[in-house]
Write an enzyme that holds these catalytic residues in place. Structure first.
Site, mmCIF file in Angstrom:
data_model
loop_
_atom_site.group_PDB
_atom_site.id
_atom_site.type_symbol
_atom_site.label_atom_id
_atom_site.label_comp_id
_atom_site.label_asym_id
_atom_site.label_seq_id
_atom_site.Cartn_x
_atom_site.Cartn_y
_atom_site.Cartn_z
ATOM 1 N N ASN A 107 -50.434 19.150 63.150
ATOM 2 C CA ASN A 107 -50.987 18.341 64.241
ATOM 3 C C ASN A 107 -51.244 16.929 63.748
ATOM 4 O O ASN A 107 -51.481 16.711 62.563
ATOM 5 C CB ASN A 107 -52.314 18.963 64.705
ATOM 6 C CG ASN A 107 -52.943 18.209 65.867
ATOM 7 O OD1 ASN A 107 -52.242 17.794 66.799
ATOM 8 N ND2 ASN A 107 -54.250 18.025 65.828
ATOM 9 N N HIS A 109 -53.896 13.806 64.550
ATOM 10 C CA HIS A 109 -55.154 13.541 65.250
ATOM 11 C C HIS A 109 -55.536 12.076 65.022
ATOM 12 O O HIS A 109 -55.493 11.598 63.879
ATOM 13 C CB HIS A 109 -56.250 14.471 64.713
ATOM 14 C CG HIS A 109 -57.551 14.267 65.410
ATOM 15 N ND1 HIS A 109 -57.801 14.741 66.683
ATOM 16 C CD2 HIS A 109 -58.679 13.600 65.033
ATOM 17 C CE1 HIS A 109 -59.014 14.389 67.058
ATOM 18 N NE2 HIS A 109 -59.574 13.694 66.072
ATOM 19 N N SER A 136 -54.883 11.261 61.143
ATOM 20 C CA SER A 136 -54.790 12.354 60.174
ATOM 21 C C SER A 136 -53.692 13.314 60.621
ATOM 22 O O SER A 136 -53.571 13.614 61.807
ATOM 23 C CB SER A 136 -56.110 13.137 60.121
ATOM 24 O OG SER A 136 -57.186 12.285 59.807
ATOM 25 N N ASP A 145 -59.284 20.711 65.002
ATOM 26 C CA ASP A 145 -58.956 19.537 64.184
ATOM 27 C C ASP A 145 -59.336 19.750 62.717
ATOM 28 O O ASP A 145 -59.679 18.803 61.999
ATOM 29 C CB ASP A 145 -59.602 18.259 64.756
ATOM 30 C CG ASP A 145 -59.039 17.936 66.132
ATOM 31 O OD1 ASP A 145 -57.838 18.164 66.339
ATOM 32 O OD2 ASP A 145 -59.801 17.481 66.997
HETATM 33 C C1 GRF Z 1 -51.745 10.684 69.954
HETATM 34 O O1 GRF Z 1 -52.633 9.627 69.774
HETATM 35 C C2 GRF Z 1 -52.109 11.852 69.074
HETATM 36 O O2 GRF Z 1 -52.737 11.481 67.896
HETATM 37 C C3 GRF Z 1 -53.076 12.620 69.934
HETATM 38 O O3 GRF Z 1 -52.592 12.473 71.245
HETATM 39 C C4 GRF Z 1 -51.843 11.271 71.352
HETATM 40 C C5 GRF Z 1 -50.506 11.620 71.924
HETATM 41 O O4 GRF Z 1 -49.747 10.514 72.265
HETATM 42 N N1 GRF Z 1 -53.193 13.979 69.467
HETATM 43 P P1 GRF Z 1 -48.246 10.693 72.692
HETATM 44 O O5 GRF Z 1 -48.194 11.715 73.821
HETATM 45 O O6 GRF Z 1 -47.452 11.145 71.506
HETATM 46 O O7 GRF Z 1 -47.797 9.341 73.181
#
Ligand code: GRF
Length: 214
Positions: A107, A109, A136, A145
């Site tokens: 993932n 984050h 991260s 997370d």
């Molecule tokens: C990103 O900022 C990611 O870190 C978070 O959700 C957002 C997704 O953005 N988990 P996208 O859909 O890839 O544009």
């Protein structure tokens, strides 16, 4: 060549960065399919445009998180991917997924974990006058997370509005997520007994707290 499945819920800009690097052969993998819990996710259009199979599992059609995850589990098992990439997937996963795919599920984050798990990380960074903010990348465990950290990228923050900060964080994500996925697909990053192993990577170890000018 490795087989990846990407899970999304929204815009899919990270998905796009991964698609681009797969197409450019910077990542030695093919995206077998993109799964979204949101039928209106723009990322689905990005996948279709790239000729990638899309699947929607609308969480609103399931009476419980467990039933949703069960459906997701069946799909993931069927495709048997080498790596499952959460890219803006806005669902908390149950142990059925996190335990069965532990070590294969990553993932991204938008905060420097363990700071700010959950939502609205950018707003929190601004409100707290943080001087650094970042992203991260981690293996997913049953802790929200949580899970072993693979990489963190840091940027300095000043007096900026939330939209500017989000844009900078996105640029950082699009730089480091595909890079980490590349190394995982090459077998240069993997999880061994809860420890993240880096092999033959020049920057070994220094992926944590790495500073970027963005
Ligand atoms: C990103 O900022 C990611 O870190 C978070 O959700 C957002 C997704 O953005 N988990 P996208 O859909 O890839 O544009």
């Amino acid at each position: 060549m490795k087989k990846i499945i990407v899970l999304i819920s929204g815009s899919g800009s990270n998905l796009q960065a991964i698609i681009d690097d797969c197409n450019a052969k910077r990542i030695d993998a093919e995206i077998a399919c993109v799964i979204s819990n949101n039928p209106n996710a723009f990322g689905l259009e990005r996948a279709k445009l790239a000729g990638i199979k899309t699947i929607v599992i609308n969480h609103k059609e399931f009476v419980s998180r467990e039933l949703f995850d069960n459906e997701l589990y069946i799909l993931l098992k069927k495709h048997n991917p080498d790596l499952i990439v959460l890219a803006g997937f806005m669902r908390i996963l149950t142990k059925k997924i996190t335990e069965n795919f532990y070590g294969k599920l990553i993932n991204i984050h938008p905060s420097l974990l363990p700071k700010y798990p959950g939502l609205n990380t950018h707003e929190k960074a601004i409100k707290n006058n943080d001087k650094v903010h970042g992203v991260s990348i981690h293996y997913v465990s049953s802790e929200l997370d949580g899970g072993p950290l693979i990489a963190q990228g840091e940027i300095t923050t000043g007096k900026e509005d939330v939209d500017t900060l989000i844009e900078r964080i996105h640029k950082l994500e699009h730089k480091i997520y595909p890079e980490i996925i590349k190394y995982i697909c090459n077998g240069q990053i993997y999880l061994d007994s809860n420890k993240v192993i880096f092999e033959k990577i020049d920057l070994e170890g220094s992926y944590i707290s790495k500073k970027y000018e963005i």
